[in-house]
Design a protein around this motif. Sequence first.
Motif, PDB file in Angstrom:
ATOM      1  N   GLU A  26       0.829  -1.202   0.000  1.00  0.00           N
ATOM      2  CA  GLU A  26       0.000   0.000   0.000  1.00  0.00           C
ATOM      3  C   GLU A  26       0.867   1.257   0.000  1.00  0.00           C
ATOM      4  OE1 GLU A  26      -3.091   2.637  -0.042  1.00  0.00           O
ATOM      5  OE2 GLU A  26      -3.148   0.473  -0.405  1.00  0.00           O
ATOM      6  N   SER A  27       1.932   1.235   0.789  1.00  0.00           N
ATOM      7  CA  SER A  27       2.845   2.369   0.832  1.00  0.00           C
ATOM      8  C   SER A  27       3.532   2.554  -0.512  1.00  0.00           C
ATOM      9  CB  SER A  27       3.887   2.157   1.934  1.00  0.00           C
ATOM     10  OG  SER A  27       4.564   3.359   2.230  1.00  0.00           O
ATOM     11  N   ARG A  29       2.284   1.847  -3.393  1.00  0.00           N
ATOM     12  CA  ARG A  29       1.303   2.483  -4.296  1.00  0.00           C
ATOM     13  C   ARG A  29       1.246   3.981  -4.051  1.00  0.00           C
ATOM     14  NH1 ARG A  29      -1.403  -2.612  -3.599  1.00  0.00           N
ATOM     15  NH2 ARG A  29      -2.467  -1.924  -1.698  1.00  0.00           N
ATOM     16  N   ASN A  30       1.365   4.395  -2.798  1.00  0.00           N
ATOM     17  CA  ASN A  30       1.389   5.826  -2.494  1.00  0.00           C
ATOM     18  C   ASN A  30       2.628   6.496  -3.069  1.00  0.00           C
ATOM     19  OD1 ASN A  30      -0.902   6.765  -1.156  1.00  0.00           O
ATOM     20  ND2 ASN A  30      -0.271   5.902   0.802  1.00  0.00           N
ATOM     21  N   GLN A  33       2.229   6.289  -7.259  1.00  0.00           N
ATOM     22  CA  GLN A  33       1.074   7.020  -7.775  1.00  0.00           C
ATOM     23  C   GLN A  33       0.669   6.594  -9.195  1.00  0.00           C
ATOM     24  OE1 GLN A  33      -0.923   9.589  -6.247  1.00  0.00           O
ATOM     25  NE2 GLN A  33       0.075   8.706  -4.433  1.00  0.00           N
ATOM     26  N   ASP A  71       2.324   7.650   5.307  1.00  0.00           N
ATOM     27  CA  ASP A  71       1.157   7.601   4.431  1.00  0.00           C
ATOM     28  C   ASP A  71      -0.020   8.385   5.003  1.00  0.00           C
ATOM     29  OD1 ASP A  71       2.356   6.005   2.426  1.00  0.00           O
ATOM     30  OD2 ASP A  71       2.038   4.216   3.639  1.00  0.00           O
ATOM     31  N   GLU A 132       5.135  15.110   0.395  1.00  0.00           N
ATOM     32  CA  GLU A 132       4.021  14.211   0.105  1.00  0.00           C
ATOM     33  C   GLU A 132       2.938  14.901  -0.714  1.00  0.00           C
ATOM     34  OE1 GLU A 132       3.624  10.821   0.936  1.00  0.00           O
ATOM     35  OE2 GLU A 132       5.773  11.011   1.305  1.00  0.00           O
ATOM     36  N   ARG A 136       1.825  13.485  -4.218  1.00  0.00           N
ATOM     37  CA  ARG A 136       0.480  12.904  -4.321  1.00  0.00           C
ATOM     38  C   ARG A 136      -0.544  13.827  -4.979  1.00  0.00           C
ATOM     39  NH1 ARG A 136      -0.953  10.226   1.447  1.00  0.00           N
ATOM     40  NH2 ARG A 136       1.147  10.393   2.372  1.00  0.00           N
TER      41      ARG A 136
END
Length: 324
Positions: A26-27, A29-30, A33, A71, A132, A136
Amino acid sequence: MGTTSEEAVKQLRILMEDVDDESLRESYRNVHQGYPTETLLRFLKARDYNVHKSHKMLLDCLEWRNQNEIDNILTKPIVPVELYRGIRDSQLVGLSGYSKKGLPVIAIGVGLSTYDKASVHYYIQSHIQMNEYRDRVVLPSATKKQGRPISTCLKILDMSGLKLSALSQIKLMTAITTIDDLNYPEKTDTYYIVNVPYIFSACWKTIKPLLQERTKKKIQVLKGCGKDELLKVMDYESLPHFCRREGSGSGSGRHISEGTVDNCFSLDHYFHQELYNYVHQQALVKASSAPIRHGSVHVKFPEPDTEGTKIFDTLESEFQKLGN
């Protein structure tokens, strides 16, 4: 990409597909992006395309993010607003616009940042939140607008006001640089250094040989405020306020022009207003399940053994020589 880099990306991608810890996935994927290839390339470049070292660096980054809840850092506003305004007035960083190629232009007031309005932890938190938000929100938005992946930015470093007293900030700057080197590698396409005083010129001769060749190629020390050279890569509207005229300097004033604040360091500038509102909105969403906590986020500092650390150690030594 060349054949060698394509093969390295392929090998690193296979290794990352074997990661079975869902929190790390999951991290990851962050971090990427939706653009894993570009992310893998950044980590490969940072380790000279050594797949094993790049894999370790990326896993260490993901572990660091998990351990420090990176995150979720955009759900943790710095409050009250008076404290945050003090941070913005003493940690001079902002988005001034975009280059002609669509890259975000990040301005940094190196010489006039005092870091004296809050604890180290608040400044680290603020720095990571801007990283971040860039990764993001800002970069994905630029990618959508340009119709191609935009994964890097330009940085303009204003050295006006740089004094020997900056020695007191070396420890904090080392921590910030180490965090960036290990967890946000190769995010800057070019560094433009402007408004250079004698103290920087004297130190630059010693620092430059310490830089890796790929880093040297990214750095351009410009004459004066750099306006003429910068206008080749960006429009006037994207120039930071300290590059629009000789001797303007960073400062922390609001610089109101035609009803808008053009000092991108100010909390009243549109970029910081958008960032501030975004974090508070994210916090409200999270508050439906957990109350908003006051106080700074304590992020573990990685061990300072990067290229940037060596530079700051040398800079400290050179400052001490100039002061004697």
